[in-house]
Design an enzyme around this catalytic site. Structure first.
Site, short mmCIF file in Angstrom:
data_model
loop_
_atom_site.label_atom_id
_atom_site.label_comp_id
_atom_site.label_asym_id
_atom_site.label_seq_id
_atom_site.Cartn_x
_atom_site.Cartn_y
_atom_site.Cartn_z
N ASP A 60 2.75 9.96 2.15
CA ASP A 60 1.46 9.35 2.49
C ASP A 60 1.35 7.97 1.86
O ASP A 60 2.06 7.63 0.92
CB ASP A 60 0.29 10.24 2.03
CG ASP A 60 0.34 10.59 0.55
OD1 ASP A 60 1.44 10.69 -0.02
OD2 ASP A 60 -0.74 10.75 -0.07
N GLU B 182 -0.08 12.99 -1.82
CA GLU B 182 0.07 12.57 -3.22
C GLU B 182 -1.06 11.66 -3.66
O GLU B 182 -1.58 11.76 -4.77
CB GLU B 182 1.42 11.86 -3.43
CG GLU B 182 1.79 11.64 -4.90
CD GLU B 182 1.13 10.41 -5.53
OE1 GLU B 182 0.99 10.38 -6.76
OE2 GLU B 182 0.74 9.48 -4.79
#
Ligand SMILES: [Zn+2]
Length: 383
Positions: free
Chosen positions: A74, A139
């Site tokens: 991400d 994350e």
């Protein structure tokens, strides 16, 4: 002879940056990586989490030692695209730098790890041990994906861990923890000409936050030699709705960056004590710790850290410093239960532009890490 040319290595990073995995859609990244690995005879598995979100795991080699390598898929929101000199999702080269959202944090690190695996596998490596790639989702907001890897047992047999977050030419073996806490103060509304009929929700909340500042800034003398002091900041404050009404509700949020000497549980306990003080004065304050990730710190002289520093020096031509970094990483989850002498490093390509407009990675450094990781993974497993 490399399997992937320099142009192909840049193209892979280009492709990854073009996938809009802004706090979501990591499955698209996982699918891209699975296809890429499969084209080079490496099996991988997509581990669905929810909706369009997934982790990915891939292995080469067999048996112990098992080297875990991890990177997140991400990225954070690029913000106003007009402020960028070029489209944030089109990797663009200018003066030796590659610009794009995730160029530094951390699609370059992820790409370099995958490329290193492809190159090693093509050479029949590793001849000893296993490389296990754990590519994570979520994350940037709460380290969600690594929690799944931890809970599903993927770290149980891992002997050493490398996280490819953007350290640049620096070897990190510690990072701070992080906590997000919401305080909601409930009062009783009244006309401001008759405040005695109400209870001002803002007053006790202000006092609580000031007590927090006092406790964690002025009174706190705990500091970590690698990470520095804990930090405490009120980042959101909302209260009241009309100037002539006593407010019946106020909400504040604080972010705290913790250190091993003053850990998340201790901070929570201290804050609960401060809330209790306000309650004894008649306030009604709820405290919600909605995110809590611990700090991590291992010994800095592991075989993995030594090798990373040695290879880093060979590639960069300068001696690498070692120490801690402030931002939380997936190690908050992945290192759960591991001892102080566990071999762990944060070591990956990047500069100081993560989360910024015009995020970039030096092209040369990215390409160097594609080669350096091959040496590092292979030499570590054969040591
Ligand atoms: Zn990151």
């Amino acid at each position: 002879m490399s399997v992937l040319s320099e142009d192909q290595r840049i193209q892979i990073l280009h492709d990854l940056v073009a996938i809009l995995s802004v706090n979501d859609h990591e499955q698209k990244v996982a699918e891209y990586l699975r296809k890429l690995l499969a084209a080079h005879q490496i099996d991988s598995q997509i581990l669905p989490v929810t909706g369009d979100r997934a982790n990915l795991v891939a292995e080469i080699g067999s048996g112990h030692p098992i080297l875990g390598i991890s990177g997140h898929m991400d990225v954070v929101d690029p913000g106003d695209a007009d402020q960028w000199a070029s489209d944030p999702f089109t990797l663009t080269e200018r003066q030796g730098n590659l610009y794009g959202r995730g160029a530094t944090d951390m699609k370059s690190g992820l790409a370099a790890m995958v490329i290193a695996m492809i190159e090693l596998a093509a050479q029949g490596k590793p001849t000893k041990g296993t490389i296990r790639l754990m590519a994570t989702m979520g994350e940037e907001v709460g380290e969600l994906g690594s929690k799944y890897f931890l809970d599903d047992g993927y770290m149980k047999d891992v002997d050493a861990l490398l996280i490819g977050e953007p350290s640049g030419w620096y070897v990190a073996h510690a990072h701070k923890g992080s906590m997000d806490i919401r305080f909601t103060s409930h009062g009783r509304a009244a006309h401001s000409s008759m405040p005695e009929d109400g209870f001002n929700a803002i007053d006790p909340l202000l006092q609580l936050l000031q007590d927090g500042n006092h406790l964690f800034r002025e009174m706190n003398h705990e500091t970590n030699e690698l990470l520095g002091p804990l930090t405490f900041n009120t980042t959101i404050f909302n209260g009241g709705s009309q100037v002539n009404s006593i407010p019946d509700k106020a909400v504040a949020e604080v972010n705290i960056r913790t250190i091993p000497e003053l850990n998340n549980a201790e901070v929570k306990e201290e804050l609960q004590r401060l809330v209790t003080i306000q309650k004894e004065d008649g306030a009604q304050i709820d405290m919600d710790v909605y995110m809590s990730q611990p700090s991590r710190s291992v010994q800095g002289d592991s075989a993995l850290a030594d090798l990373a520093a040695k290879l880093g020096q060979q590639y960069s031509g300068k001696e690498l410093k070692r120490g801690g970094i402030a931002p939380v990483t997936d190690a908050s989850n992945l290192l759960e239960g591991k001892p102080k002498n566990y071999p762990f490093v944060i070591f990956g390509p990047g500069n100081n532009t993560p989360h910024q407009v015009n995020e970039s990675v030096p092209k040369k450094m990215y390409l160097q890490f594609c080669d350096l990781y091959q040496d590092l993974f292979d030499q570590f497993l054969n040591a």
